[in-house]
Enzyme design. Sequence first.
Site, PDB file in Angstrom:
ATOM      1  N   GLU A 280     -14.898   0.532  -3.845  1.00  0.00           N
ATOM      2  CA  GLU A 280     -14.015   0.664  -4.939  1.00  0.00           C
ATOM      3  C   GLU A 280     -13.795   2.008  -5.081  1.00  0.00           C
ATOM      4  O   GLU A 280     -12.812   2.569  -5.553  1.00  0.00           O
ATOM      5  CB  GLU A 280     -14.640   0.053  -6.408  1.00  0.00           C
ATOM      6  CG  GLU A 280     -14.900  -1.348  -6.139  1.00  0.00           C
ATOM      7  CD  GLU A 280     -13.304  -2.135  -6.060  1.00  0.00           C
ATOM      8  OE1 GLU A 280     -12.313  -1.458  -6.669  1.00  0.00           O
ATOM      9  OE2 GLU A 280     -13.034  -3.103  -5.689  1.00  0.00           O
ATOM     10  N   ASP A 361     -12.103  -0.610   2.717  1.00  0.00           N
ATOM     11  CA  ASP A 361     -13.176  -0.888   3.641  1.00  0.00           C
ATOM     12  C   ASP A 361     -13.620   0.170   4.739  1.00  0.00           C
ATOM     13  O   ASP A 361     -15.010   0.183   4.804  1.00  0.00           O
ATOM     14  CB  ASP A 361     -12.788  -2.188   4.500  1.00  0.00           C
ATOM     15  CG  ASP A 361     -12.884  -3.476   3.612  1.00  0.00           C
ATOM     16  OD1 ASP A 361     -13.486  -3.358   2.389  1.00  0.00           O
ATOM     17  OD2 ASP A 361     -12.387  -4.387   4.348  1.00  0.00           O
TER      18      ASP A 361
HETATM   19 ZN   LIG Z   1     -10.235  -3.373  -2.740  1.00  0.00          ZN
END
Ligand SMILES: [Zn+2]
Length: 422
Positions: A280, A361
């Site tokens: 996030e 990611d």
């Molecule tokens: Zn995301």
Amino acid sequence: MSAQGILILFLVFFFLKLGWGTALSLLNLGHVRARGARVPPAFAGVVDEVTFTRSVSYTLTRGRFAILAEGFTSAATLAVILAGLFGVIDDAVRHLSIGSYFQGILVIGVISVLFWIVSLPFSLYSTFAIEARFGFNRTTPALFAVDTLKGFAIAAVIGIPVLLVLFWFMDRTGGYWWLWAFGAMTLFQIVMSILAPLVIAPLFNKFTPLPDGELRDAILALAERLKFRTRGIFVADSSKRSGHSNAYFTGLGRAKRIVLFDTLVGTHTKEEILSVLAHEIGHEKRNHVKKGIVLSVVLSLAGFWVMSLLVGYLPLYEAFGFHRVSYAAILVLVAFCSGPFVFFLQPLFSLWSRKHEYEADRFAVEAVGSARGMKEALLRLSRHNLSNLTPHPLYSFFYYSHPTLAERIAALDEAERALATR
Ligand SMILES: [Zn+2]
């Protein structure tokens, strides 16, 4: 273009959307069914037989229901338009002596409630039959009713002043009203993004600060290391509605509130939660949030500009059953009839979003130093949420805002290898 020509154009797009959407869904369900007999090789050993079978059954049940719901609501929308119901409502309201702005608000309100009633049986069945059958639903009928009433109250408290302001700008600021209205709406959205987490979210959930301890210390250390300024870490009692889990940030500007679903805190390891948060934070650090805001501002400006071109064009209104030009009517058309025209832009937004997910990611792998936490978090979320492990590639290409689980795990492994060779 005549009213009839506009209606025909609309119907062409309407049926293209319905046809393409249904075809994609059927394709996807067929793909899932054909692979439903046993765990796909990519997930052997990490997803057990029982969970996989349940995920197939959940995907099929929801997918079939979505096709039915889409068919029914499409038919209802078409019936409303072809029967001239918009015009009937507008004509009835026109004679009330409440001033043209409030007449407009009433027209929008009545039509919104109408569409809400059409969708109500489907959201009830989805929540209390499907979600309940698979063990996700924790919403009681009383909570559902209270949520609905709160939703209506908020829509009225916020919607009425916003519409009044919008009508005033459309009415009083001349040829460039759309620029003024766009400015006012942008300002309103900024104010709302500050106020919503503080005023609206607490109406639906309780947010308690994450208690002192190992997890809190680890999150603060991660935020510190990544130079992410936070105004507190909160746990939301989302488990009172659903067993699905997630984490997110709210707030605007440099300091943000971190919100963890209690379902996430309860079921994930510390390493997994840190990886999810790093992901996030990656969205923030890679400027995805800023880019998203810029995109929505540009789209909103384009929307107002298009509206300014169409607002005085009577045949457009007549095509959908209205008998006169009005500010309320153009907003109704944008809200309820523009879907088929923008539907085919969906894959562009999906593609854009998936690119950002890969980047976030990768950021998480670099921030935490390994892919393990993220992979385990995704697998756990996927098992827990009974996610579809085998979507049809065309379906996921068109709709998915996140890469599929298999794609994400492959990319995470690659990011970890890249990190090791640096
Ligand atoms: Zn995301």
